[in-house]
Each structure stands twice: as structure tokens, then as C-alpha cells.
Design a protein around this motif. Structure first.
Motif, PDB file in Angstrom:
ATOM      1  N   VAL A 116      25.954  61.411 -70.865  1.00  0.00           N
ATOM      2  CA  VAL A 116      26.928  61.650 -69.822  1.00  0.00           C
ATOM      3  C   VAL A 116      27.898  60.500 -69.544  1.00  0.00           C
ATOM      4  N   THR A 117      27.344  59.420 -70.123  1.00  0.00           N
ATOM      5  CA  THR A 117      28.373  57.968 -69.794  1.00  0.00           C
ATOM      6  C   THR A 117      29.100  57.870 -71.071  1.00  0.00           C
ATOM      7  N   GLY A 118      28.953  58.628 -71.968  1.00  0.00           N
ATOM      8  CA  GLY A 118      29.598  58.399 -73.254  1.00  0.00           C
ATOM      9  C   GLY A 118      29.285  57.427 -74.200  1.00  0.00           C
ATOM     10  N   LYS A 119      27.850  57.079 -73.762  1.00  0.00           N
ATOM     11  CA  LYS A 119      27.414  55.887 -74.727  1.00  0.00           C
ATOM     12  C   LYS A 119      26.999  56.437 -75.977  1.00  0.00           C
ATOM     13  N   THR A 120      26.928  57.808 -76.102  1.00  0.00           N
ATOM     14  CA  THR A 120      26.277  58.491 -77.367  1.00  0.00           C
ATOM     15  C   THR A 120      27.205  59.695 -77.479  1.00  0.00           C
ATOM     16  N   LYS A 121      27.327  60.118 -78.841  1.00  0.00           N
ATOM     17  CA  LYS A 121      28.277  61.240 -79.108  1.00  0.00           C
ATOM     18  C   LYS A 121      27.451  62.673 -79.129  1.00  0.00           C
ATOM     19  N   TYR A 122      28.378  63.643 -79.345  1.00  0.00           N
ATOM     20  CA  TYR A 122      27.804  64.882 -79.610  1.00  0.00           C
ATOM     21  C   TYR A 122      28.932  65.559 -80.687  1.00  0.00           C
ATOM     22  N   HIS A 123      28.577  66.866 -81.107  1.00  0.00           N
ATOM     23  CA  HIS A 123      29.527  67.316 -82.120  1.00  0.00           C
ATOM     24  C   HIS A 123      30.636  67.447 -81.541  1.00  0.00           C
ATOM     25  N   PRO A 338      19.797  51.936 -65.949  1.00  0.00           N
ATOM     26  CA  PRO A 338      20.482  50.934 -66.882  1.00  0.00           C
ATOM     27  C   PRO A 338      22.078  51.046 -66.364  1.00  0.00           C
ATOM     28  N   ALA A 339      22.795  50.223 -66.684  1.00  0.00           N
ATOM     29  CA  ALA A 339      24.119  50.017 -66.264  1.00  0.00           C
ATOM     30  C   ALA A 339      25.051  51.179 -66.747  1.00  0.00           C
ATOM     31  N   ALA A 340      25.625  51.873 -66.042  1.00  0.00           N
ATOM     32  CA  ALA A 340      26.293  53.194 -66.502  1.00  0.00           C
ATOM     33  C   ALA A 340      27.515  52.770 -67.180  1.00  0.00           C
TER      34      ALA A 340
ATOM     35  N   GLN B  10      35.427  65.569 -60.611  1.00  0.00           N
ATOM     36  CA  GLN B  10      35.709  64.097 -60.721  1.00  0.00           C
ATOM     37  C   GLN B  10      34.476  63.209 -60.199  1.00  0.00           C
ATOM     38  N   HIS B  11      33.977  62.380 -61.169  1.00  0.00           N
ATOM     39  CA  HIS B  11      32.776  61.484 -60.653  1.00  0.00           C
ATOM     40  C   HIS B  11      33.240  59.896 -60.595  1.00  0.00           C
ATOM     41  N   GLU B  12      32.501  59.585 -59.279  1.00  0.00           N
ATOM     42  CA  GLU B  12      32.932  58.139 -59.158  1.00  0.00           C
ATOM     43  C   GLU B  12      31.824  57.335 -59.141  1.00  0.00           C
ATOM     44  N   GLY B  13      32.006  56.294 -59.575  1.00  0.00           N
ATOM     45  CA  GLY B  13      30.787  54.989 -59.409  1.00  0.00           C
ATOM     46  C   GLY B  13      29.617  55.342 -60.677  1.00  0.00           C
TER      47      GLY B  13
END
Lengths: 340, 202, 255
Positions: A116-123, A338-340, B10-13
Motif C-alpha cells: 500500500v505504500t508503493g514499495k512493492t508492485k503488482y501486475h 517501518p517507515a512508510a 485521500q490518505h495522509e501521513g
């Protein structure tokens, strides 16, 4: 637990591994012997399998979203049941594949957070919109049809736990594909407006499905680790060709026209021209076709597709909204985020 | 579609703190009474009650299922995995507590419950399971203390449903699909197209 | 359709089928968004059970009135749906609300489906309900355990569960509202209304006690009108529009 993505130490490259163990490992692979978790494996193999299983799991979880949009609108009780079960299967596949990944050293919670934080991908294909019911039919016929082709080869891979899981998943993919085929056949045997809706959905999904297999492999793909270690079995172009050989004549027989399309930023088709390249090459036995827009592929994979933000924001909503339930059923010990 | 799916939230933080994964449980299912329990998959759950519920609602509904066997992942003890099928060996004995023995028929295959052995410890249990059940048919054995195994047979709480579930299986569509295809294509062309199907599931 | 809608027993069955349809409709929308992957799968399986039960009951009516079950399910005007107000409430993707609502409905449905399964003069209906019952029991057990587990899992979870119950409990009594358009509901059904309410709430209180929650349920006055008497909230009409969106693209087409 080792968090693969946050690991401070880079994985040893094949040249840094014990040469004797590495040679024995590679010999096993080339002899067609599967690797089980208790066996020695190079760190790069473990990391590679983890990345592959995690990406696959992410794709199942995000793949549940576009079709999930249509459960509330399915046009009959049987279709509503089937679509719910299909989306539920995707969640189940995600759960099983996250389990394979967890056993390779990364926690599920870390994987969901990285997703959800975009560090890993999906198809990539799930970054496109599904604006009509016919898009659901196309996703199940074309995308699941392509997934079956790909996953049948992955079930011939070398990592035992992934192979076991793939065999179970394929059992359900067979349902997804048949259900999609039934929907496409029903729509194309239906009314004028149903056929029109189906052609428009086909125009949207045909190029996306050609991209599904990924861009052409590098010339020496067979000697690089993914194929040498049988993590990947068949080259992208070969799978794509098999897909076109099966689906181009089927689409034509159904009365669908295969077009070259242009799209706007929202994924809407802005123009169509017949793909004149579509024909059977009698000599090779292959159907020729026009390649999809690979610039678009790279644009979407870099996060600029029609639905990238939408998919991730909804998935993040689900993760955040469910936090209190996970906390309630868990041990109550909360890890440092972990840091988002 | 529902409003939540429609809007771009929208998500913040940063994300709120994470939660540790709950425990690992392993699940085996039985397709019909008297059939062996075979590996179905794994799941995460904090305790036996939820593990059994989750196992039933996922693996118990993937295919026909009469019973489910579940155990905590930490109770699984695996012997070495052979390249070739294992030979029986000579570890005979009957002392100690009861262990369930699961055999792996081939690498990449599914563990299958083959029976029980009595043994005082894990290593002996694996050796005795190999002696009793290997017979050149398995490449690896797993043993699990029998007292740690939970079997739900659907009698107390339903597993497989009673309503028509053909909507969630490929075979529920095969006949209709064939009929619809063969209205527009000849049998030969249809069979050629079907080569890529996963035939064992129809 | 008209003859079905004017038969009190058919309307009663229709009200149960409509409850199941709307429960399954709202819960199936959670598929892929649940709080824990394993429970996402489980709650989706139970949403499929609810939709299947709706189909079973629509099929029963369809056989009797020569109607396609999908036509009964999707092609009535809003005033001819007899679902109660509780099932059409959106939970806004709040898991506590979802669990509480489904638990209240599952325990109620267990009583009324058991009642129908004893229909002496209609073995077909009885047999169909006999097949629904074990699945209904499974739902009740699953949801009771969740109510107890979440309510005993610390301050935040307990607070959320209590809030959900506070929000939903006042609506709950309307499940026993007599369904239909008729001016005077049948006497026999009225007697059962009180009996069913007593039996239902007695069961609820046992779980509420184990969960350490508080709730009061009251039997509404018969003059109070709700969904079962076609006084649906606006959000139900929106749900119906959404549910029939595809069918309305091309009415009469096969999908």
C-alpha cells in the motif's frame, strides 16, 4: 523474521556463494529436481522466489478490486454468486501466496504495508478500468486465460512450495476462465447493445492482455537466473504468441474485431483501426499481430496508469480500516512500524 | 458500485503501526470418507478456534471436502527430503506417544496422511514412519504429535455446503460453454482451442 | 407476479428471501476488502450462502407462480420488496457494524427458517428450508464467536462493538414487522410475532452477556411501519437501482 525488502545486507550474488553447493543446486535444477524448503539454496534464489511470490500475491489482492466493483451490479443471482466466489478466490490465492512468501522470510504485515505504500508492485493489468459488465467478462476470458497459460508453466517450476500452490490455484483459475467464457459467449449471442458493449470491452482489454506477458525477454534470458533456475519457465514472447494463436481466431469466430486502439489517460479508447496484421501464417502456424503500445506499458508500470492511485488508495483504506480487528485477534504486541 | 469503491480516498501521513502476523497453521483435507487427508494449504490464525473456522471456510470449500485436519505449524517436524524415494530402514519399535505420519510422494507434491507411529521423540518418530510407510513411495516424512491434531468432520459444524455450488466450479459451465461454442464453431476447431484448458478440472 | 404478491404465505417467504438477498448483497461487497485475509474469505463464503438461500426461496416461489427467480429477485418495484430495515443499512465498511448486523439477522433467520422447515402441509418448502438450516447454524456459531472474541479483545475493540450495537439495536425489533401490503396482518402470524421476538432476543442476550456488552431490544408497536410494509428508506431505493444497473441496460436480454 528477516524482512527481505528492508534487509541491510545485500544478498550474496551467485559468485559469492559456496561454489560446490551452488554447482550442486544448479545441477539439481537442470536435472529437473524440485527444490524443497529444507534444501540448500542460494540467497539470490530465496530472494528471487520471495519477490516473485510476493508480487504474485500482491497481484491477486489488487486483482480482486476491479472485479469487486461489479459484485453489487451482477445481472443475475448466479452471476452474482459466481463473481463473488471468483473475487473470493483471488483473496484466497493472495493468502496462499503470501504464506509461501512468509516461509521465505517476510511477514505478511510487512508485505501488505509495502504494497500500500508503493514499495512493492503488482501486475500492471489491474491499473486499467472496468467500466461495463462486459469488462468483467473480458477480464475473466482474456486475463484469466492468459494467467492460466502463464501459471501452467509456473507449475512446472523448480520451487516445491510455489509449485504446490500453483497447482491448487490453477484448479480455481479453470473456473474463472470457464465462467468468463460463458459470459462472453452469452453476450456475443445476445442483443445488439450487448454485442456493442462487448466489442468496446474487447478493444480495451486485448492490448492489455498482450502486455500481460511482459515485454520481450533479453536475448540471453535462458542463461540468466530466473530461467536458469526455473523460476520462470517460458519466454514472454512465446507465451504471448500462444495466447494470440488461441484467442485471435476465437475472438473472430465470436464476431469480435481485433483493433489497434489509442487510449486517453483514463484508459478510455479514443480511436480504433482494424489490426491488418491479424492473420494466420500458414508456414509457421502462428497468428501474426500488432504489438501493443509498449510506451504505455512503461508509463503505467511507473505509476501513471488510469487506476494506479485508485487501486492503492482503496487497498490502503482496507488495511487501515481493518487494523483494529487484526490487533484484536493478534497477540496484542505491536511492532514498530517501518517507515512508510 | 458502492461509494467507498467509487471514490479516490485521500490518505495522509504514515500508516498506523502494524500488527505481528498471527500463528501459522497447516491444513489437510479429505475429499470423501475413507480417502486420505492431503495437504491443502496454510493460514494464519491466533488460536485453534479461528484456525479451524478459517480452514473450513477456505480449504473446506475449494473442492468437495468431508473432513479437515489442522495443526499448528510448529508441531510439524520434517525428515530429510530425498531425491529418490526413501527405503524403509530398520527403525522398528512401539514405545512412546502417538505421532501422525505424513508422506510426501514426490518433490513438489502434496503431503498425505499415511498413518501413525509410536515413538519417544521426533527423530525416532521420523525413522519409524520411514520404516513403516516408506516402501519406496515417499521422498520425505513429516510427523506431528497426534494430540496436537484437530480434525473437524463436518458433523458438529458444517463444512461442505448443502446448496448448489456449481456456480463456483469450472464443471458448472463446461456443458453450456461447449453448446454455445459449437453453435458457432465446428467440434474440431473447438477441441483445438480447448487444448489450453486445464482439463483435469472439468 | 400479482398472485404471488397477494398471497400472505408467499409474501412471508418473499420477505425472508429479500432479507437474504440484501444481506448477501451488502456483505459480498466486502469481498477483497475484509480486515484479515482469512476472514475476508470466510465472510464472503457466508455472503454466498445468504445469496444462495435467497435463490432457493425465490426458486420455490418461481416454481409455484411460474416466474423466473431472477425476475422475482430483480424486477419488482421498490414497494414490492419486503426486506426489513436492518439488512439494507450500509455498514460503511465498518467491520463492527457488519458483524453485529449479520449476527442479529443470522440468529433471527435461524428461528424463522426452522419454523418454515416444519411446514407440515408443504413438504417442498420444508425440504428446501431443511437444507438451509445447517448453513444458518454455521453462520450463527461463526458470528457469535466473533462477537464474543472482539468484545473481549481490549478497549478499542470493545468500544467499537458496543457503539455498533448501540447504533443497530434500536432498528432490530423491526425484523418481526409483519410483511405485505394488506391492512390487517393475519392473526396467526401476529401471535408468532411476539413469540419469535421473545425467542430471538433471549438468544441474543446470552451472547451479549458472554461478550460483556449492553443492549436493549424492544418489540415495536404494530403501528410503526418499516421496510416489511414497503416503507423503505431512500438508501434501499438506491441499492435497488445499483443492483439492477446491468439488467436495465437491455431489459429482457440474457446475461
Amino acid at each position: 523474521m528477516i524482512n527481505a525488502s528492508n534487509s541491510a545486507k545485500p544478498a550474496p550474488t551467485p559468485s559469492q556463494e559456496d561454489p560446490e553447493l551452488l554447482a550442486q543446486f544448479e545441477q539439481r535444477i537442470s536435472d529437473g529436481i524440485l527444490i524443497e524448503p529444507g534444501d540448500w539454496m542460494p540467497e539470490a534464489y530465496r530472494m528471487g522466489m520471495l519477490a516473485m511470490a510476493e508480487h504474485h500475491a500482491n497481484s491477486e489482492i489488487i486483482g480482486a478490486l476491479p472485479e469487486g466493483e461489479w459484485i453489487t451490479r451482477a445481472p443475475s443471482l448466479r452471476r452474482k454468486l459466481a463473481l463473488t466466489a471468483k473475487v473470493q478466490d483471488e483473496v484466497g490465492h493472495g493468502q496462499m501466496l503470501y504464506r509461501v512468501s512468509q516461509e521465505l522470510g517476510k511477514s505478511r504485515d510487512d508485505m501488505l504495508r509495502d504494497l500500500v505504500t508503493g514499495k512493492t508492485k503488482y501486475h500492471n493489468c489491474f491499473n486499467y478500468p472496468a467500466p461495463t459488465w462486459a469488462d468483467i467478462a473480458m477480464i475473466q476470458w482474456l486475463i484469466d486465460g492468459a494467467a492460466i497459460m502463464n501459471q501452467k508453466t509456473l507449475a512446472d517450476g523448480a520451487y516445491g512450495p510455489y509449485v504446490r500452490t500453483m497447482n491448487r490455484i490453477n484448479m480455481e483459475e479453470a473456473f474463472h476462465f470457464k465462467s468468463g467464457e460463458d459470459m462472453v459467449l452469452t453476450l456475443m449471442s445476445g442483443t445488439k447493445s450487448q454485442k456493442k458493449m462487448t466489442q468496446a470491452a474487447f478493444d480495451r482489454w486485448w492490448p492489455v492482455t498482450l502486455m500481460f506477458f511482459g515485454p520481450a525477454d533479453k536475448p540471453n534470458a535462458e542463461s540468466r537466473p530466473p530461467m536458469r533456475w526455473r523460476m520462470k519457465i517460458e519466454k514472454n514472447d512465446s507465451l504471448r504468441q500462444r495466447f494470440v494463436n488461441r484467442f485471435a481466431p476465437a475472438a473472430q469466430d465470436l464476431g469480435l474485431k481485433i483493433n489497434i486502439v489509442t487510449k486517453d489517460d483514463q484508459g478510455n479508447v479514443t480511436s480504433t483501426t482494424p489490426d491488418e496484421a491479424i492473420m494466420l501464417d500458414e508456414e509457421s502456424g502462428n497468428w501474426t499481430f500488432t504489438q501493443p503500445d509498449w510506451d504505455e506499458f512503461w508509463r503505467v508500470i511507473r505509476g501513471n496508469g488510469p487506476c494506479n492511485d485508485h487501486r492503492l488508495s482503496l487497498r490502503r483504506f482496507s488495511y487501515e480500516q481493518g487494523g483494529w480487528v487484526r490487533k484484536a485477534v493478534g497477540s496484542g504486541t505491536i511492532s514498530t512500524p517501518p517507515a512508510a | 458500485m458502492s461509494k467507498i469503491r467509487e471514490q479516490l480516498i485521500q490518505h495522509e501521513g504514515q500508516l498506523p503501526p502494524g500488527t505481528p502476523d498471527t500463528d501459522h497453521w497447516i491444513v489437510y483435507t479429505q475429499k470423501k470418507t475413507e480417502a486420505p487427508f492431503k495437504w491443502a494449504g496454510s493460514l494464519n490464525a491466533p488460536d485453534t478456534e479461528l484456525a479451524v473456522q478459517f480452514a473450513g471456510e477456505h480449504y473446506g470449500l475449494d473442492e468437495v471436502c468431508t473432513s479437515i485436519l489442522t495443526h499448528h505449524g510448529s508441531f510439524a517436524h520434517d525428515g530429510p527430503c530425498g531425491i529418490e524415494p526413501l527405503q524403509p530402514g530398520d527403525a522398528v519399535g512401539d514405545d512412546g506417544s502417538s505421532w501422525c505420519a505424513f508422506g510426501l510422494p514426490r518433490r513438489g507434491g502434496n503431503l498425505t496422511l499415511v498413518g501413525t507411529v509410536n515413538a519417544p521423540d521426533v527423530d525416532t518418530a521420523i525413522a519409524r514412519a520411514t520404516c513403516q510407510y516408506a516402501n519406496g513411495k515417499f521422498v520425505q516424512f513429516r510427523v506431528v504429535p497426534e494430540e496436537k491434531i484437530v480434525i473437524s468432520d463436518g458433523k458438529g459444524s458444517l463444512i461442505w455446503r448443502l446448496h448448489d455450488m456449481t456456480y463456483k466450479f469450472a464443471r458448472g459451465y463446461s456443458k453450456d460453454v461447449r453448446e454455445k461454442w459449437t453453435r458457432i464453431r465446428d467440434e474440431e476447431k473447438y477441441e483445438d482451442y480447448r487444448k489450453e484448458d486445464i482439463h483435469k478440472h472439468f | 407476479m400479482e398472485s404471488m404478491l397477494s398471497n400472505p404465505l408467499a409474501v412471508r417467504i418473499l420477505s425472508h428471501a429479500d432479507d437474504k438477498l440484501m444481506l448477501g448483497h451488502v456483505q459480498s461487497d466486502w469481498t477483497g476488502l475484509g480486515p484479515i485475509l482469512e476472514e475476508d474469505i470466510a465472510s464472503s463464503a457466508m455472503a454466498q450462502d445468504d445469496l444462495s438461500h435467497a435463490l432457493t426461496l425465490y426458486q420455490y416461489l418461481g416454481d409455484r407462480y411460474d416466474l423466473d427467480p431472477d425476475v422475482i429477485a430483480f424486477e419488482r418495484s421498490a414497494e414490492n420488496y419486503f426486506c426489513c430495515d436492518l439488512v439494507t443499512q450500509s455498514d460503511e465498511f465498518d467491520w463492527a457494524g457488519s458483524v453485529v448486523k449479520r449476527w442479529l439477522m443470522a440468529t433471527y433467520m435461524l428461528i424463522v427458517i426452522a419454523d418454515l422447515s416444519k411446514a407440515d402441509d408443504d413438504s417442498d418448502l420444508g425440504a428446501r428450508c431443511d437444507r438451509i438450516l445447517p448453513e444458518q447454524e454455521l453462520q450463527v456459531l461463526h458470528l457469535q464467536r466473533w462477537i464474543i472474541r472482539l468484545s473481549n479483545a481490549g478497549d478499542e475493540a470493545r468500544e467499537r462493538m458496543q457503539l455498533a450495537l448501540d447504533r443497530i439495536a434500536p432498528l432490530a425489533g423491526m425484523v418481526v414487522e409483519m410483511p405485505g401490503h394488506g391492512p390487517s396482518p393475519q392473526e396467526s402470524c401476529l401471535i408468532r410475532r411476539e413469540e419469535i421476538f421473545r425467542e430471538w432476543t433471549a438468544g441474543l442476550h446470552e451472547t451479549i452477556k458472554q461478550a460483556g456488552l449492553n443492549a436493549t431490544f424492544s418489540l415495536p408497536e404494530q403501528t410503526q411501519l418499516g421496510g416489511r410494509r414497503s416503507r423503505h428508506a431512500d438508501h434501499f431505493k438506491e441499492q435497488l437501482v445499483e443492483m439492477t444497473e446491468v439488467r436495465r441496460v437491455d431489459p429482457g436480454a440474457s446475461w
